[in-house]
Write a protein that holds these residues in place. Structure first.
Motif, mmCIF file in Angstrom:
data_model
loop_
_atom_site.group_PDB
_atom_site.id
_atom_site.type_symbol
_atom_site.label_atom_id
_atom_site.label_comp_id
_atom_site.label_asym_id
_atom_site.label_seq_id
_atom_site.Cartn_x
_atom_site.Cartn_y
_atom_site.Cartn_z
ATOM 1 N N ARG A 114 -31.056 23.784 39.200
ATOM 2 C CA ARG A 114 -30.796 22.441 39.704
ATOM 3 C C ARG A 114 -31.288 22.275 41.136
ATOM 4 O O ARG A 114 -31.537 21.156 41.586
ATOM 5 C CB ARG A 114 -29.300 22.139 39.643
ATOM 6 C CG ARG A 114 -28.766 22.004 38.222
ATOM 7 C CD ARG A 114 -27.316 21.605 38.239
ATOM 8 N NE ARG A 114 -27.116 20.318 38.920
ATOM 9 C CZ ARG A 114 -25.925 19.805 39.188
ATOM 10 N NH1 ARG A 114 -24.824 20.465 38.843
ATOM 11 N NH2 ARG A 114 -25.815 18.642 39.795
ATOM 12 N N LEU A 115 -31.453 23.375 41.871
ATOM 13 C CA LEU A 115 -32.006 23.281 43.231
ATOM 14 C C LEU A 115 -33.493 22.947 43.223
ATOM 15 O O LEU A 115 -34.043 22.526 44.228
ATOM 16 C CB LEU A 115 -31.795 24.610 43.976
ATOM 17 C CG LEU A 115 -30.383 24.915 44.443
ATOM 18 C CD1 LEU A 115 -30.311 26.326 45.029
ATOM 19 C CD2 LEU A 115 -29.940 23.903 45.487
ATOM 20 N N ARG A 116 -34.158 23.186 42.079
ATOM 21 C CA ARG A 116 -35.580 22.891 41.893
ATOM 22 C C ARG A 116 -36.465 23.642 42.880
ATOM 23 O O ARG A 116 -37.533 23.176 43.280
ATOM 24 C CB ARG A 116 -35.830 21.387 41.983
ATOM 25 C CG ARG A 116 -35.220 20.593 40.853
ATOM 26 C CD ARG A 116 -35.460 19.122 41.002
ATOM 27 N NE ARG A 116 -34.808 18.584 42.198
ATOM 28 C CZ ARG A 116 -34.981 17.331 42.633
ATOM 29 N NH1 ARG A 116 -35.801 16.523 41.997
ATOM 30 N NH2 ARG A 116 -34.347 16.918 43.703
ATOM 31 N N ILE A 117 -36.018 24.809 43.314
ATOM 32 C CA ILE A 117 -36.841 25.665 44.172
ATOM 33 C C ILE A 117 -37.702 26.552 43.274
ATOM 34 O O ILE A 117 -37.180 27.310 42.452
ATOM 35 C CB ILE A 117 -35.963 26.548 45.079
ATOM 36 C CG1 ILE A 117 -35.075 25.677 45.968
ATOM 37 C CG2 ILE A 117 -36.820 27.480 45.918
ATOM 38 C CD1 ILE A 117 -34.095 26.475 46.806
ATOM 39 N N LYS A 139 -27.576 16.217 47.468
ATOM 40 C CA LYS A 139 -27.559 16.877 46.158
ATOM 41 C C LYS A 139 -27.717 18.383 46.312
ATOM 42 O O LYS A 139 -27.039 19.170 45.633
ATOM 43 C CB LYS A 139 -28.672 16.324 45.280
ATOM 44 C CG LYS A 139 -28.424 14.902 44.783
ATOM 45 C CD LYS A 139 -29.570 14.441 43.895
ATOM 46 C CE LYS A 139 -29.329 13.023 43.391
ATOM 47 N NZ LYS A 139 -30.450 12.546 42.543
ATOM 48 N N ASP A 140 -28.642 18.793 47.227
ATOM 49 C CA ASP A 140 -28.818 20.237 47.458
ATOM 50 C C ASP A 140 -27.540 20.856 48.012
ATOM 51 O O ASP A 140 -27.163 21.978 47.621
ATOM 52 C CB ASP A 140 -29.972 20.467 48.437
ATOM 53 C CG ASP A 140 -31.319 20.155 47.817
ATOM 54 O OD1 ASP A 140 -31.389 19.981 46.587
ATOM 55 O OD2 ASP A 140 -32.320 20.071 48.567
ATOM 56 N N VAL A 176 -25.180 21.419 45.161
ATOM 57 C CA VAL A 176 -25.537 22.579 44.326
ATOM 58 C C VAL A 176 -25.181 23.880 45.027
ATOM 59 O O VAL A 176 -24.645 24.826 44.408
ATOM 60 C CB VAL A 176 -27.030 22.530 43.979
ATOM 61 C CG1 VAL A 176 -27.456 23.814 43.262
ATOM 62 C CG2 VAL A 176 -27.340 21.320 43.108
ATOM 63 N N HIS A 177 -25.444 23.955 46.337
ATOM 64 C CA HIS A 177 -25.092 25.173 47.076
ATOM 65 C C HIS A 177 -23.585 25.408 47.033
ATOM 66 O O HIS A 177 -23.122 26.557 46.931
ATOM 67 C CB HIS A 177 -25.567 25.046 48.534
ATOM 68 C CG HIS A 177 -27.040 25.251 48.706
ATOM 69 N ND1 HIS A 177 -27.901 24.247 49.086
ATOM 70 C CD2 HIS A 177 -27.828 26.353 48.536
ATOM 71 C CE1 HIS A 177 -29.127 24.705 49.152
ATOM 72 N NE2 HIS A 177 -29.120 25.988 48.817
ATOM 73 N N SER A 178 -22.862 24.320 47.134
ATOM 74 C CA SER A 178 -21.403 24.458 47.064
ATOM 75 C C SER A 178 -20.965 24.983 45.700
ATOM 76 O O SER A 178 -20.053 25.830 45.605
ATOM 77 C CB SER A 178 -20.737 23.096 47.335
ATOM 78 O OG SER A 178 -21.101 22.604 48.610
ATOM 79 N N ARG A 179 -21.608 24.519 44.624
ATOM 80 C CA ARG A 179 -21.277 25.016 43.282
ATOM 81 C C ARG A 179 -21.587 26.505 43.158
ATOM 82 O O ARG A 179 -20.827 27.266 42.543
ATOM 83 C CB ARG A 179 -22.068 24.247 42.225
ATOM 84 C CG ARG A 179 -21.641 22.785 42.052
ATOM 85 C CD ARG A 179 -22.545 22.104 41.032
ATOM 86 N NE ARG A 179 -22.213 20.715 40.853
ATOM 87 C CZ ARG A 179 -21.271 20.246 40.033
ATOM 88 N NH1 ARG A 179 -20.553 21.094 39.300
ATOM 89 N NH2 ARG A 179 -21.038 18.952 39.947
ATOM 90 N N ALA A 185 -33.719 8.113 50.755
ATOM 91 C CA ALA A 185 -33.942 8.973 49.583
ATOM 92 C C ALA A 185 -33.846 10.448 49.970
ATOM 93 O O ALA A 185 -33.298 11.274 49.224
ATOM 94 C CB ALA A 185 -35.307 8.665 48.975
ATOM 95 N N LEU A 186 -34.374 10.794 51.159
ATOM 96 C CA LEU A 186 -34.278 12.181 51.626
ATOM 97 C C LEU A 186 -32.819 12.563 51.874
ATOM 98 O O LEU A 186 -32.398 13.686 51.560
ATOM 99 C CB LEU A 186 -35.081 12.343 52.912
ATOM 100 C CG LEU A 186 -36.606 12.416 52.757
ATOM 101 C CD1 LEU A 186 -37.266 12.470 54.117
ATOM 102 C CD2 LEU A 186 -36.996 13.638 51.943
ATOM 103 N N VAL A 187 -32.056 11.653 52.419
ATOM 104 C CA VAL A 187 -30.642 11.937 52.664
ATOM 105 C C VAL A 187 -29.922 12.207 51.346
ATOM 106 O O VAL A 187 -29.132 13.163 51.233
ATOM 107 C CB VAL A 187 -29.995 10.759 53.421
ATOM 108 C CG1 VAL A 187 -28.476 10.926 53.475
ATOM 109 C CG2 VAL A 187 -30.553 10.656 54.834
#
Length: 410
Positions: free
Chosen positions: A70-73, A34-35, A38-41, A27-29
């Protein structure tokens, strides 16, 4: 829950922890992937805005804002006066301009500052930020690893303790049966002699004379005493002395020959003991016990079919004596050769598997010798090597070895 089921339950628990840990890691992988997406976007949107002069800056910023969410930071931006001006991805809803919500956001900013040092931009204000969910979950990984390791070690320790306890109980049960078996022969013999003595004198004509009966009863009593002394050594330090090999094997031969008609019909016994055999450093009572177990093993192998048992002794130089017990029976199956001397392993139906285990412990742990099953073309060949009586300078090395049968060192 019954105690004997604990190892199984702990093993299942440890397996469940490992499965959960593997799923958690996967799940962590997925979260980190996903992160990365998002960084690539974000990078693509930034470079697209810089390379396309016709693109509206507002549209670019709105697109970046959506990707950041979307990064949820969790992020809180406060102006130069410390008043929250913008926030995103907070764990609660807060409305701009609402005093209570603004106070709540300011308190949450302090929490973020304790988590990560805030960023201060000259002329702009302060940025408070937290960790993404993937980082929060990664913090649990070391604890999960330690927990899984502790659970596995606890399971292993419990299984080992359970196996040791089970093996000990099996050994003691087998020893109890062995003691009853060893005492049964002289007791039944004594009972037979007592019945003869009860007969009227006229009915005893042609039977053994009273002195002969007394001699046989004395021999049976000596046998009972010897059996009792054998079991006295269990769990106690064993004292050794010089043991004459010829005398030891002749006593064993006499004991076996008397009982061959009952124990091994059609079995012949050959004993070859050359003159000048050196004495061995050991305990005569226990060595005779070990040799009896080897002979009984051969008798069991020849039961019903008949055959030959050969007992040989040979001096190997000045320091070792080798005693071999050989039979021409069916031999030992290859499936049990490697475990033959382990407690509970038996080649006969209904056997307790204690005789050969006890013999090896007597030879190797008590007498610092070796006992092994050698390859042979036919039947089985057990070879026992014992230390000869040492020279005076080395006498103290082997005398009084503080080792007890199934009892450790004293």
């Amino acid at each position: 829950m019954n105690r004997r089921h604990w190892p199984t339950a702990l093993a299942v628990l440890a397996a469940a922890i490992l499965v959960w840990y593997l799923l958690y890691s996967q799940a962590l992988v997925r979260e980190l992937r996903k992160d990365a997406e998002v960084h690539s976007r974000i990078v693509v949107r930034v470079y697209s805005g810089l390379s396309d002069p016709d693109m509206e800056p507002l549209a670019t910023l709105l697109g970046l804002s959506g990707e950041i969410q979307r990064l949820r930071i969790p992020i809180v931006y406060a102006d130069q006066d410390g008043v929250p001006a913008f926030w995103v991805n907070l764990p609660f809803e807060a409305a701009q301009g609402d005093t209570a919500d603004m106070i709540r956001v300011m308190k949450y900013s302090d929490r973020l500052a304790r988590q990560n040092p805030p960023l201060t931009e000259q002329g702009l204000g302060t940025i408070y930020f937290g960790d993404p969910p993937s980082v929060e979950r990664l913090r649990w990984v070391p604890l999960l690893q330690v927990g899984a390791l502790v659970a596995l070690l606890a399971t292993l320790a419990s299984v080992i303790r359970h196996n040791v306890r089970t093996e000990r109980e099996r050994i003691w049960a087998a020893m109890a049966r062995e003691s009853a078996h060893q005492m049964a022969t002289p007791l039944s013999s004594l009972a037979g002699w007592v019945e003869i003595l009860r007969l009227p004198e006229e009915d005893r004509e042609g039977m053994a004379t009273l002195p002969a009966v007394a001699g046989e009863m004395e021999a049976d009593l000596d046998r009972l005493e010897k059996v009792a002394r054998r079991f006295e050594w269990i769990g106690r330090p064993v004292q050794t002395e010089s043991v004459d090999v010829r005398t030891l094997l002749r006593l064993l031969e006499r004991y076996v020959r008397v009982r061959l008609p009952q124990l091994g019909r059609g079995v012949s016994l050959e004993v070859d003991i050359p003159e000048g055999m050196p004495a061995v450093q050991g305990n005569a009572i226990l060595l005779e016990w070990a040799l009896e177990n080897l002979v009984k093993n051969a008798l069991d192998a020849l039961a019903g079919a008949g055959g030959r048992i050969c007992i040989e002794a040979e001096a190997l130089g000045e320091r070792r004596v080798e005693i071999r017990v050989t039979d021409d029976g069916p031999g030992v199956s290859a499936t049990v050769r490697t475990t033959l001397f382990e407690p509970g392993v038996s080649t006969k139906k209904g056997g307790w598997g204690v005789g050969l285990s006890l013999a090896r412990r007597i030879v190797e742990d008590v007498h610092a010798g070796k006992l092994r099953l050698e390859p042979s073309e036919k039947g089985a060949r057990f070879v026992m090597q014992l230390p000869a009586v040492p020279e005076p300078a080395d006498a103290g090395r082997l005398r009084g070895r503080g080792v007890g049968l199934y009892g450790g060192s004293a």
